[in-house]
Design a protein around this motif. Structure first.
Motif, mmCIF file in Angstrom:
data_model
loop_
_atom_site.group_PDB
_atom_site.id
_atom_site.type_symbol
_atom_site.label_atom_id
_atom_site.label_comp_id
_atom_site.label_asym_id
_atom_site.label_seq_id
_atom_site.Cartn_x
_atom_site.Cartn_y
_atom_site.Cartn_z
ATOM 1 N N MET A 1 0.786 -1.310 0.033
ATOM 2 C CA MET A 1 0.032 -0.015 -0.080
ATOM 3 C C MET A 1 0.780 1.223 0.177
ATOM 4 N N LYS A 4 1.532 2.482 -3.364
ATOM 5 C CA LYS A 4 0.351 3.036 -3.862
ATOM 6 C C LYS A 4 0.673 4.812 -3.572
ATOM 7 N N PHE A 5 0.971 4.825 -2.173
ATOM 8 C CA PHE A 5 0.903 6.289 -1.501
ATOM 9 C C PHE A 5 2.181 6.914 -2.422
ATOM 10 N N VAL A 8 1.292 8.206 -5.583
ATOM 11 C CA VAL A 8 0.655 9.066 -5.600
ATOM 12 C C VAL A 8 1.346 10.431 -5.437
ATOM 13 N N LEU A 14 2.838 16.319 -4.720
ATOM 14 C CA LEU A 14 2.185 17.130 -3.610
ATOM 15 C C LEU A 14 1.682 16.357 -2.419
ATOM 16 N N VAL A 15 1.058 15.278 -2.740
ATOM 17 C CA VAL A 15 0.692 14.386 -1.594
ATOM 18 C C VAL A 15 2.359 14.133 -0.977
ATOM 19 N N GLY A 16 2.524 14.284 -0.024
ATOM 20 C CA GLY A 16 3.818 14.162 0.617
ATOM 21 C C GLY A 16 4.094 12.598 0.794
ATOM 22 N N VAL A 17 5.394 12.524 1.122
ATOM 23 C CA VAL A 17 5.743 11.087 1.128
ATOM 24 C C VAL A 17 6.472 10.854 2.618
ATOM 25 N N ALA A 18 6.590 9.739 2.776
ATOM 26 C CA ALA A 18 6.547 9.037 4.439
ATOM 27 C C ALA A 18 8.042 9.486 4.897
ATOM 28 N N PRO A 72 5.620 17.948 -0.347
ATOM 29 C CA PRO A 72 6.570 17.180 0.420
ATOM 30 C C PRO A 72 8.191 17.740 0.149
ATOM 31 N N PRO A 181 -2.538 5.291 -9.222
ATOM 32 C CA PRO A 181 -3.781 4.938 -9.148
ATOM 33 C C PRO A 181 -4.724 5.702 -9.936
ATOM 34 N N GLU A 183 -7.497 7.072 -9.460
ATOM 35 C CA GLU A 183 -7.840 8.611 -8.940
ATOM 36 C C GLU A 183 -7.071 9.608 -9.341
ATOM 37 N N MET A 184 -5.347 9.122 -9.122
ATOM 38 C CA MET A 184 -4.680 10.402 -9.368
ATOM 39 C C MET A 184 -4.451 10.549 -10.712
ATOM 40 N N LEU A 186 -6.778 10.820 -12.778
ATOM 41 C CA LEU A 186 -7.895 11.714 -12.887
ATOM 42 C C LEU A 186 -7.302 13.180 -12.726
ATOM 43 N N MET A 187 -6.967 13.299 -11.376
ATOM 44 C CA MET A 187 -6.235 14.578 -10.974
ATOM 45 C C MET A 187 -5.281 15.092 -11.937
ATOM 46 N N LEU B 28 -1.690 19.873 -1.235
ATOM 47 C CA LEU B 28 -2.437 18.759 -0.931
ATOM 48 C C LEU B 28 -3.573 18.734 -1.155
ATOM 49 N N PRO B 52 3.314 10.707 8.167
ATOM 50 C CA PRO B 52 4.457 10.202 7.521
ATOM 51 C C PRO B 52 4.754 10.746 6.262
ATOM 52 N N SER B 53 3.645 11.382 5.728
ATOM 53 C CA SER B 53 3.822 11.846 4.418
ATOM 54 C C SER B 53 4.305 13.329 4.592
ATOM 55 N N HIS B 55 2.930 15.874 6.018
ATOM 56 C CA HIS B 55 1.845 16.672 6.112
ATOM 57 C C HIS B 55 1.318 17.181 7.600
ATOM 58 N N VAL B 139 -3.726 4.540 2.614
ATOM 59 C CA VAL B 139 -2.358 4.133 3.085
ATOM 60 C C VAL B 139 -2.249 4.515 4.794
#
Lengths: 298, 288
Positions: A1, A4-5, A8, A14-18, A72, A181, A183-184, A186-187, B28, B52-53, B55, B139
């Motif tokens: 998972m 997937k994150f 994205v 933009l959606v940050g990462v871990a 991120p 994914p 959804e992304m 689409l964005m 975001l 963890p991302s 944010h 996630v």
């Protein structure tokens, strides 16, 4: 998972990462002399309610970068990267950046950036929505090094350098980057959608700015009547050429009555270089109408 | 936007609103919106946690329900709530129609948002299921209910301290433009560039030449004798690199910086003279 994150993160940019996955960036061995310093950072609020600050990267610029805690990392648009002379690495994800200067005096050395065009930038720039081109994004790995103080009623933010080195976001695999994914996807389609819209309905032009014209007079305010009196006329200035003299009182500027310094400043605020302006002054017992042509300068 | 089958012009408007909303969230985006505190000028504090991302997440009560987990996003021009959070908090009616994309419900208002010691009232939000939030929630294994953006924090002097994981909010008097109304109108409106004249705050007494080709600064063409610029020691040939701590890469930049310097105030001016950087101090006179 988590893949997937990360995918994205990679696609949206933009959606940050871990942080959990990322390697900890140790602060440099020698103490950075900027630690603890507060910097007054000029910003521009775009028509889309985004904050833009100006940066120089490796000495090149200035460029407009978005202040975005939702991103991120540091993102440099591909066109901007070309101007700086940096490129995505053949292998790996990050491009090393020697210096990142932020208008107002803050300076970071040896940071990592991602050369990429997040779809939001593509879309907003295509439509001309912000009113200025956006050349990249300052995200978490940059912003977290500062305590941020933001007040929309002031024209600058205050950024105070912290002794804190945020972790890099983890790097997505090529596989994840290529297959985001649905959804992304689409964005991400919004970038091209915006470009299509721009093709159909046109792009908003950027704001045009012009310099105010120069007259070359100094004034002060005298008496309860708030009379604006000329106290000095600079030599060889447009005001001197028009015949303005020390001791004259400004009565009207382009037909607008002058009642105090504020109204005098306001009456001239829109005067462009090369344009004529009519000044009515009182000199002794008489009123004189003088015509000046605004020159260049400030 | 409340029609299930919009007519063509409504479709276009919906598309514009949607595009604007989506693009505007250059970060975001996903998020709920907080409301504003009326009256009090006291500073409120809220703790955030980092995902963890990377944010920032605030726990917020919406209309007394919750807590909801909202991402705080400086790059989000709007405040956004997921459908679930919007329904659960009574922000939108569960039966309200949804649009064809992202289950968009459009604009709504949160009557009361509480975060930390802050209570905000009448906060405008946009309700839709942002795909990025969906993926993030999946996630993380816990829901992220929305994004707190500009429409919230513009009401406050906001400080963010990543070291302490703390934010402060002090109310300021700033009127927030309604992006969701303005932007679609602008996109569809005439393409005329706005014009603005940059007026210096005071009289300096110098004429500018051209900008240096490398973006480093602007050359001074001439200085009026005995003017504030001359008294400060500025001379023809100097390259202005910063005025009042603002970069001056273009002639417009010099005027923009000078517009912020009121007459009588001392402003630092950084110049390059014969390759050496030095800082002079100019005190512009009152005049034009």
């Amino acid at each position: 998972m988590i893949h997937k994150f990360i995918a994205v993160a990679a696609t949206v940019g933009l959606v940050g990462v871990a942080a959990a996955v990322g390697a900890q960036d140790k602060p440099g061995s020698g103490k950075d002399p900027q630690l603890g310093r507060a910097f007054r950072v000029p910003y521009r609020l775009t028509d889309t309610n985004h904050f833009l600050v100006r940066v120089r990267i490796n000495g090149k610029g200035p460029f407009n970068f978005l202040v975005d805690s939702g991103a991120p990392a540091l993102y440099v648009a591909t066109e901007t990267a070309a101007k700086i002379g940096i490129a995505p690495p053949e292998k790996g994800f990050w491009t090393p950046i020697d210096s990142l200067e932020i208008e107002g005096g803050a300076r970071l050395e040896k940071v990592k950036g991602r050369v990429e065009d997040p779809f939001q930038l593509v879309g907003m720039n295509a439509l001309g929505l912000p009113g200025a081109s956006i050349d990249g994004i300052l995200g978490f790995t940059i912003l977290a090094r500062f305590k941020l103080d933001i007040d929309l009623t002031r024209d600058r933010m205050t950024w105070t350098r912290l002794d804190f080195a945020p972790p890099d976001p983890p790097v997505p695999t090529d596989e994840d980057r290529k297959n985001p994914p649905a959804e992304m996807q689409l964005m991400n389609a919004l970038g091209p959608v915006a470009k299509g819209l721009a093709f159909l309905i046109g792009k908003q032009p950027e704001e045009q700015v012009a310099a105010r014209g120069f007259l070359g007079l100094e004034w002060d305010e005298a008496g309860d009547a708030k009379a604006v009196r000329i106290v000095r006329v600079l030599p060889e200035s447009p005001a001197a050429a028009a015949g303005v003299a020390v001791g004259d009182t400004l009565v009207r500027i382009d037909g607008k009555p002058v009642g105090g310094l504020r109204s005098a400043r306001e009456a001239l605020a829109g005067l462009r270089q090369g344009r004529a302006v009519e000044l009515v002054v009182r000199r002794g017992d008489e009123e004189k109408t003088l015509k000046a042509t605004a020159g260049e300068g400030l | 936007m409340h029609d299930e089958r919009p007519s063509k012009p409504r479709m276009l408007r919906t598309l514009l609103v949607l595009t604007a909303a989506a693009l505007a969230g250059a970060s975001l985006w996903l998020g709920p919106a907080p409301a504003e505190e009326a009256g009090s000028k006291a500073t409120a504090t809220a703790r955030f946690t980092m995902l963890p991302s990377n944010h920032m997440v605030l726990r917020a009560m919406l209309n007394g329900k919750g807590p909801y987990r909202l991402i705080f996003d400086l790059g989000a021009p709007i405040t956004l709530l997921s459908n679930k959070a919007a329904e659960g908090s009574g922000t939108v009616d569960a039966n309200a129609p949804k649009s064809f994309l992202f289950s968009m419900r459009g604009e709504a208002e949160v009557a009361k948002l509480q975060v930390g010691s802050l209570t905000a009232e009448k906060l405008p939000v946009v309700v839709f299921d942002h795909p990025a939030l969906g993926v993030l929630s999946q996630v993380l294994g816990e829901p992220i209910d929305g994004i707190i953006g500009f429409t919230f924090f513009a009401r406050y002097r906001t400080t963010i301290d990543y070291q302490k994981d703390e934010m402060t909010f002090t109310p300021v008097d700033f009127s927030v433009r309604d992006l969701m109304k303005d932007l679609p109108d602008r996109i569809a409106g005439p393409k005329v560039a706005r014009q603005r004249v940059l007026a210096p705050g005071g009289l300096w007494g110098l004429r500018l030449g051209a900008a240096e080709p490398d973006g480093k600064g602007v050359r001074v063409a001439s200085v009026v004798p005995d003017s504030p610029a001359a008294l400060a020691g500025l001379a023809a040939g100097d390259v202005l690199t910063a005025v009042d701590e603002r970069w001056t890469a273009s002639v417009e930049d010099v005027y923009a910086a000078a517009s912020g310097v009121e007459p009588g105030r001392e402003a630092p001016v950084a110049v390059l003279r014969e390759g050496k950087e030095q800082t002079l101090t100019v005190r512009p006179a009152d005049g034009a």
